[in-house]
Design a protein around this motif. Structure first.
Motif, PDB file in Angstrom:
ATOM      1  N   ASN A  15       0.832  -1.222   0.000  1.00  0.00           N
ATOM      2  CA  ASN A  15       0.000   0.000   0.000  1.00  0.00           C
ATOM      3  C   ASN A  15       0.863   1.268   0.000  1.00  0.00           C
ATOM      4  O   ASN A  15       0.599   2.192  -0.745  1.00  0.00           O
ATOM      5  CB  ASN A  15      -0.980   0.066   1.178  1.00  0.00           C
ATOM      6  N   PHE A  20      -3.330   1.690  -2.274  1.00  0.00           N
ATOM      7  CA  PHE A  20      -4.019   0.524  -1.711  1.00  0.00           C
ATOM      8  C   PHE A  20      -4.170  -0.572  -2.762  1.00  0.00           C
ATOM      9  O   PHE A  20      -4.647  -0.328  -3.871  1.00  0.00           O
ATOM     10  CB  PHE A  20      -5.401   0.934  -1.177  1.00  0.00           C
ATOM     11  N   ASP A  21      -3.709  -1.758  -2.414  1.00  0.00           N
ATOM     12  CA  ASP A  21      -3.773  -2.951  -3.285  1.00  0.00           C
ATOM     13  C   ASP A  21      -2.970  -2.803  -4.577  1.00  0.00           C
ATOM     14  O   ASP A  21      -3.113  -3.634  -5.479  1.00  0.00           O
ATOM     15  CB  ASP A  21      -5.228  -3.320  -3.647  1.00  0.00           C
ATOM     16  N   HIS A 138      -4.963  -9.676  -4.921  1.00  0.00           N
ATOM     17  CA  HIS A 138      -4.187  -8.455  -5.174  1.00  0.00           C
ATOM     18  C   HIS A 138      -2.709  -8.799  -5.054  1.00  0.00           C
ATOM     19  O   HIS A 138      -2.311  -9.629  -4.239  1.00  0.00           O
ATOM     20  CB  HIS A 138      -4.574  -7.343  -4.195  1.00  0.00           C
ATOM     21  N   ASP A 140      -0.044  -6.623  -4.484  1.00  0.00           N
ATOM     22  CA  ASP A 140       0.849  -5.571  -3.965  1.00  0.00           C
ATOM     23  C   ASP A 140       1.903  -6.091  -2.996  1.00  0.00           C
ATOM     24  O   ASP A 140       2.927  -5.427  -2.786  1.00  0.00           O
ATOM     25  CB  ASP A 140       0.053  -4.407  -3.346  1.00  0.00           C
ATOM     26  N   ASN A 141       1.709  -7.268  -2.396  1.00  0.00           N
ATOM     27  CA  ASN A 141       2.778  -7.916  -1.625  1.00  0.00           C
ATOM     28  C   ASN A 141       3.538  -8.927  -2.490  1.00  0.00           C
ATOM     29  O   ASN A 141       4.768  -8.986  -2.460  1.00  0.00           O
ATOM     30  CB  ASN A 141       2.223  -8.665  -0.402  1.00  0.00           C
ATOM     31  N   THR A 181      -5.525 -10.484   7.431  1.00  0.00           N
ATOM     32  CA  THR A 181      -5.801  -9.569   6.315  1.00  0.00           C
ATOM     33  C   THR A 181      -7.300  -9.476   6.041  1.00  0.00           C
ATOM     34  O   THR A 181      -7.841  -8.377   5.834  1.00  0.00           O
ATOM     35  CB  THR A 181      -5.060 -10.045   5.047  1.00  0.00           C
ATOM     36  N   ARG A 185      -9.449  -6.059   6.109  1.00  0.00           N
ATOM     37  CA  ARG A 185     -10.174  -5.596   4.913  1.00  0.00           C
ATOM     38  C   ARG A 185     -11.651  -5.372   5.240  1.00  0.00           C
ATOM     39  O   ARG A 185     -12.313  -4.536   4.615  1.00  0.00           O
ATOM     40  CB  ARG A 185     -10.018  -6.594   3.761  1.00  0.00           C
ATOM     41  N   ARG A 232      -8.376   1.798   9.659  1.00  0.00           N
ATOM     42  CA  ARG A 232      -7.614   0.675  10.222  1.00  0.00           C
ATOM     43  C   ARG A 232      -6.830   1.032  11.484  1.00  0.00           C
ATOM     44  O   ARG A 232      -6.334   0.143  12.168  1.00  0.00           O
ATOM     45  CB  ARG A 232      -6.625   0.146   9.172  1.00  0.00           C
ATOM     46  N   GLY A 258       0.856  -2.591   4.868  1.00  0.00           N
ATOM     47  CA  GLY A 258      -0.144  -3.555   4.392  1.00  0.00           C
ATOM     48  C   GLY A 258      -1.404  -3.463   5.225  1.00  0.00           C
ATOM     49  O   GLY A 258      -1.914  -2.377   5.487  1.00  0.00           O
TER      50      GLY A 258
HETATM   51  N1  HSE Z   1      -3.357  -4.302   0.087  1.00  0.00           N
HETATM   52  C1  HSE Z   1      -3.600  -5.314   1.078  1.00  0.00           C
HETATM   53  C2  HSE Z   1      -4.449  -4.723   2.183  1.00  0.00           C
HETATM   54  C3  HSE Z   1      -2.287  -5.765   1.634  1.00  0.00           C
HETATM   55  O1  HSE Z   1      -4.096  -3.637   2.650  1.00  0.00           O
HETATM   56  O2  HSE Z   1      -5.437  -5.323   2.574  1.00  0.00           O
HETATM   57  C4  HSE Z   1      -2.417  -6.889   2.594  1.00  0.00           C
HETATM   58  O3  HSE Z   1      -2.337  -8.105   1.957  1.00  0.00           O
END
Ligand code: HSE
Length: 307
Positions: A15, A20-21, A138, A140-141, A181, A185, A232, A258
């Motif tokens: 992120n 994000f993602d 996704h 991104d990781n 996660t 989310r 979050r 993340g």
């Molecule tokens: N982009 C994801 C999230 C990363 O923030 O939920 C965590 O896997």
């Protein structure tokens, strides 16, 4: 044909506040290792052992095994695979534990099977594993865990590697609690205000543009999180105090790594990063939740064979 392969995979920060993602980077520390061995049980993946964490050994519920199975199946099941996993990146830490497992498994299986796929081509197999943890697909990781460096994942097409701000020193603060996660989310809203969405897109553009101009300072200044942090932050012990402390003791910018609970703080050099770490250590005395700190830079290298 190889009988055994050992790989290393990096932790990642996803992120990075603005993406994000869609944005993430590989860390030079921590990382973890995995060994894959060839067996004669064609098409069968077995998790022999997991060291350092309690993970499901059932290959259908183990992220690394799912990623390895996906590639094994695509290759026509020429053999079986036995896995031994050495977890250094704790599950539910927010620094890409599942992505490291998925990327390591894909890279190791690729080598073991002689598949000859490039890191980008391994992404769908690693994502099959990662999806198990996140409930969403996704990259991104996983993309930075595979490719290394700083990676942007566009809505369509392959991930794009961005020029790396070489002078970033990242301090990761990892409170020792697990945040899944999928749970992290679930606290996000389904819609966001129009003006916040527009502003966030502008910050993302500013960040990517600054990376391409090799303007590390502007890249840092662009890391504004308008959409995710407000929802979050309550999942992270003492988030507001930690943020205030980090910024007042020398970090230039930072936020939630993340899906949390780890946070990342970018400093201009190692000395600064040590000063922030010292402030964190004093702060945490007497608090309920212990934490680990990781000093890191962006790792140009993603998951790779070490033996
Ligand atoms: N982009 C994801 C999230 C990363 O923030 O939920 C965590 O896997």
């Amino acid at each position: 044909m190889k009988k055994e392969v050992k790989v290393w995979a990096p932790a990642t920060v996803a992120n990075l506040n603005v993406g994000f993602d869609s944005l993430g980077c590989a860390l030079s520390n921590p990382g973890e290792e995995m060994i894959l061995r060839r067996t004669s049980a064609k098409g069968v993946v077995r998790v022999k052992a997991v060291h350092g964490a309690e993970l499901d050994l059932d290959p259908k519920r183990n992220i690394a095994a799912v990623a390895a199975q996906s590639l094994l199946t695509a290759m026509g099941n020429p053999c079986g695979i036995e896995m031994e996993i050495f977890k250094e990146i704790m599950p539910g830490s927010g620094i890409g534990s599942s992505a490291a497992s998925a990327a390591a498994a894909a890279v190791a299986a690729n080598e073991l099977l002689g598949a000859g796929l490039r890191p980008n081509e391994l992404l769908p197999f690693a994502l099959d594993g990662e999806q198990l943890a996140s409930g969403a697909r996704h990259a991104d990781n996983v993309a930075p865990a595979l490719l290394g460096g700083l990676v942007f994942c566009p809505p369509i097409g392959a991930p794009i590697s961005l020029p790396i701000p070489m002078d970033w020193h990242l301090l990761v603060m990892h409170p020792q609690i697990e945040v899944k996660t999928a749970d992290s989310r679930s606290v996000l809203p389904r819609t966001v205000p129009f003006d916040a969405a527009v502003l966030q897109a502008r910050w993302m553009g500013a960040f990517i543009s600054a990376c391409h101009r090799d303007d590390s300072e502007q890249a840092m200044l662009a890391l504004e999180d308008l959409l995710v942090e407000p929802h979050r932050q309550d999942l992270i012990p003492h988030f507001k105090e930690v943020k205030q402390l980090a910024l007042s003791s020398g970090a230039l910018v930072g936020g939630i790594s993340g899906s949390g609970p780890s946070t990342f703080w970018i400093c201009k050099d190692r000395e600064n990063s040590e000063t922030v770490a010292k402030a964190f250590r004093s702060f945490i005395v007497g608090k309920d939740t212990p934490f680990h700190l990781h000093h890191s830079q962006i790792s140009a290298q993603g998951a790779h064979v070490v033996a």
